[in-house]
Write a protein that holds these residues in place. Structure first.
Motif, PDB file in Angstrom:
ATOM      1  N   TYR A  35       0.822  -1.214   0.000  1.00  0.00           N
ATOM      2  CA  TYR A  35       0.000   0.000   0.000  1.00  0.00           C
ATOM      3  C   TYR A  35       0.853   1.258   0.000  1.00  0.00           C
ATOM      4  O   TYR A  35       1.717   1.439   0.849  1.00  0.00           O
ATOM      5  CB  TYR A  35      -0.945   0.025   1.204  1.00  0.00           C
ATOM      6  N   ARG A  51     -10.049   4.734   1.449  1.00  0.00           N
ATOM      7  CA  ARG A  51      -9.522   4.396   0.132  1.00  0.00           C
ATOM      8  C   ARG A  51      -8.094   3.890   0.289  1.00  0.00           C
ATOM      9  O   ARG A  51      -7.278   4.538   0.932  1.00  0.00           O
ATOM     10  CB  ARG A  51      -9.534   5.602  -0.803  1.00  0.00           C
ATOM     11  N   THR A  53      -4.694   2.760  -1.822  1.00  0.00           N
ATOM     12  CA  THR A  53      -4.017   2.873  -3.114  1.00  0.00           C
ATOM     13  C   THR A  53      -2.731   2.066  -3.032  1.00  0.00           C
ATOM     14  O   THR A  53      -1.943   2.235  -2.095  1.00  0.00           O
ATOM     15  CB  THR A  53      -3.711   4.341  -3.449  1.00  0.00           C
ATOM     16  N   GLN A  62      -1.720   1.873 -10.905  1.00  0.00           N
ATOM     17  CA  GLN A  62      -1.789   2.100  -9.468  1.00  0.00           C
ATOM     18  C   GLN A  62      -3.234   1.832  -9.034  1.00  0.00           C
ATOM     19  O   GLN A  62      -4.084   2.706  -9.110  1.00  0.00           O
ATOM     20  CB  GLN A  62      -1.360   3.528  -9.120  1.00  0.00           C
ATOM     21  N   SER A  64      -6.597   1.175  -6.915  1.00  0.00           N
ATOM     22  CA  SER A  64      -7.173   1.856  -5.755  1.00  0.00           C
ATOM     23  C   SER A  64      -8.627   1.426  -5.616  1.00  0.00           C
ATOM     24  O   SER A  64      -9.301   1.159  -6.612  1.00  0.00           O
ATOM     25  CB  SER A  64      -7.082   3.374  -5.979  1.00  0.00           C
ATOM     26  N   TRP A  65      -9.123   1.366  -4.368  1.00  0.00           N
ATOM     27  CA  TRP A  65     -10.513   1.006  -4.109  1.00  0.00           C
ATOM     28  C   TRP A  65     -10.917   1.512  -2.732  1.00  0.00           C
ATOM     29  O   TRP A  65     -10.073   1.825  -1.902  1.00  0.00           O
ATOM     30  CB  TRP A  65     -10.727  -0.505  -4.200  1.00  0.00           C
TER      31      TRP A  65
END
Length: 147
Positions: A35, A51, A53, A62, A64-65
């Motif tokens: 991360y 979030r 990333t 990259q 992300s969620w």
């Protein structure tokens, strides 16, 4: 087809240190190797929406969620799920912490399915998650045990 992973490690450290460090999402870029950044979007009691990333992959992507996780200090468990599912139909996570004579057993259980059209199959994702969980747990163990 639905997949299930179940990984664990014993960390030779006091329960409170393991619990606190593992559940401090803001410090995850230091605790996990994958991360790059964590952004807390909302807190509501024991629930945090955030979030994650990742560091760029070999192709420069990259990923992300957004995830939501709820800690339960009474049962010493955590339940989480992806809010932004990405390639997953769903991703549910369960973390469990158990105090043992030799340290703290940290267990991660993940249940998921990938969407049609995902770049990997359910089974390939299961295998990736199992490999990555072992890597991340070993790193977390080292960081926590070193204090």
């Amino acid at each position: 087809m639905a997949q299930h992973t179940d990984n664990e490690i014993v960390i030779a450290a006091p329960f409170e240190r393991v619990w606190t460090m593992a559940n401090d999402v803001e410090s995850w870029p230091e605790l996990f190797t994958e991360y790059a950044k964590v952004e807390v979007l909302k807190r509501d009691g024991d629930t945090v929406t955030f979030r994650l990333t990742m560091h760029p992959d070999e192709d420069g992507n990259q990923w992300s969620w957004v995830s939501q996780r709820t800690v339960d200090p009474i049962t010493r468990t955590v339940r989480a799920h992806r809010v932004e599912t990405g390639w997953f139909k769903y991703m549910h996570l369960f973390w469990e912490f158990e105090e043992l004579p030799e340290g703290v057993r940290m267990r991660w259980v993940q249940d998921f399915e990938v969407k049609d059209g995902a770049p990997v199959t359910d089974e390939e994702m299961r295998d990736r998650i199992n490999r990555n969980s072992a890597t991340q747990m070993a790193h977390i163990k080292r960081v926590i045990e070193q204090g």
